[in-house]
Enzyme design. Structure first.
Site, PDB file in Angstrom:
ATOM      1  N   VAL A 126     -15.596  52.098  18.917  1.00 28.44           N
ATOM      2  CA  VAL A 126     -15.184  51.115  17.911  1.00 28.44           C
ATOM      3  C   VAL A 126     -16.238  50.044  17.676  1.00 28.44           C
ATOM      4  O   VAL A 126     -16.131  49.277  16.719  1.00 28.44           O
ATOM      5  CB  VAL A 126     -13.836  50.458  18.268  1.00 28.44           C
ATOM      6  CG1 VAL A 126     -12.727  51.505  18.309  1.00 28.44           C
ATOM      7  CG2 VAL A 126     -13.923  49.682  19.582  1.00 28.44           C
TER       8      VAL A 126
ATOM      9  N   TYR B 254     -12.679  37.577  28.400  1.00 26.11           N
ATOM     10  CA  TYR B 254     -11.553  38.406  27.965  1.00 26.11           C
ATOM     11  C   TYR B 254     -10.555  37.572  27.154  1.00 26.11           C
ATOM     12  O   TYR B 254     -10.114  37.991  26.068  1.00 26.11           O
ATOM     13  CB  TYR B 254     -10.863  39.014  29.180  1.00 26.11           C
ATOM     14  CG  TYR B 254      -9.734  39.956  28.848  1.00 26.11           C
ATOM     15  CD1 TYR B 254      -9.991  41.264  28.458  1.00 26.11           C
ATOM     16  CD2 TYR B 254      -8.410  39.541  28.931  1.00 26.11           C
ATOM     17  CE1 TYR B 254      -8.950  42.135  28.158  1.00 26.11           C
ATOM     18  CE2 TYR B 254      -7.365  40.397  28.634  1.00 26.11           C
ATOM     19  CZ  TYR B 254      -7.636  41.698  28.246  1.00 26.11           C
ATOM     20  OH  TYR B 254      -6.598  42.562  27.944  1.00 26.11           O
TER      21      TYR B 254
END
Length: 239
Positions: free
Chosen positions: A55, A142
């Site tokens: 991706v 994250y």
């Protein structure tokens, strides 16, 4: 939209949450499932069309949209966690998390938006995280990438409304996958999470808060940051 007889593409479909999305889609009677992963040879599910898709690679994303022109539901599941801090961590690792967790679903959504429109509107599911609303030391990269993914979800929901595309954000705490195997805390099963995401597609809900920890974190969004992070601040002061 109904999952039965739908055509679906799942990113990061070779293991964990993505593999469970594939299993749940099969159980609900999806007509065709494109199971996408960076290495298509790692796709082990039977009865799917394995698709090579990183991706973070714009060319592969465009090729996937061209190859899967019948898709009605896009599940943006691919993601990584490097455990990198924002201030002292490796900048390349931070960029890699942002490329995968934010720019990845952004690129796939942009590429498949016209495909979904041509096929009646359909839906997009973004697997986000409760760490889009909270952070802890060592998870800065994250959390930042997932906060961006939350904003992406809300923004694309508005931008795609006119073409009838339903956009779902899925937020959860820990999931019982390889990513969380070293953490001793309550975890939701990948099956339960995937099922909750697909239930939202079928019911028309726009947000899934899948477990107690995600519910608790979201409930604190109205608090002042010093209150939200009071226990962490106390632990840091004591160390």
């Amino acid at each position: 939209m109904k999952i039965e007889n739908a055509v679906v593409l799942v990113t990061g479909a070779n293991r964990g949450i993505g593999a469970e999305f594939v299993a749940q889609l099969q159980a609900r009677g999806a007509a065709k499932i494109y199971a996408a992963a960076r290495d298509a040879s790692t796709i082990t599910a039977a009865g799917v069309e394995a698709l090579e898709l990183d991706v973070t690679d714009p060319e592969q994303v465009r090729a996937a949209a061209a190859a899967a022109g019948d898709v009605q539901l896009l599940v943006n599941n691919a993601g990584i966690s490097t455990g990198t801090s924002l201030v002292s961590g490796d900048l390349a690792a931070i960029r890699r998390e942002m490329e995968t967790n934010f720019f990845g679903p952004l690129q796939t959504t942009r590429a498949f938006a016209p495909v979904l429109a041509a096929n009646g509107g359909g839906a997009v599911v973004n697997v986000v995280s409760a760490l889009s609303w909270f952070t802890v030391p060592g998870a800065g990269a994250y959390a930042a990438s997932k906060a961006a993914a939350w904003s992406l979800t809300d923004s694309t929901r508005l931008e795609l409304a006119a073409q009838g595309t339903h956009v779902v954000g899925v937020h959860m705490g820990l999931v019982d996958t390889d990513m969380a195997q070293g953490v001793d805390a309550p975890k939701i099963s990948p099956a339960a999470l995937a099922s909750a995401g697909l239930d939202a597609v079928e019911s028309g809900r726009v947000e899934v808060v899948a477990d107690e920890w995600a519910t608790f974190v979201k409930s604190g969004l109205t608090l002042d940051p010093t209150e939200r992070y009071e226990q962490i601040f106390a632990a840091l002061r004591a160390s």
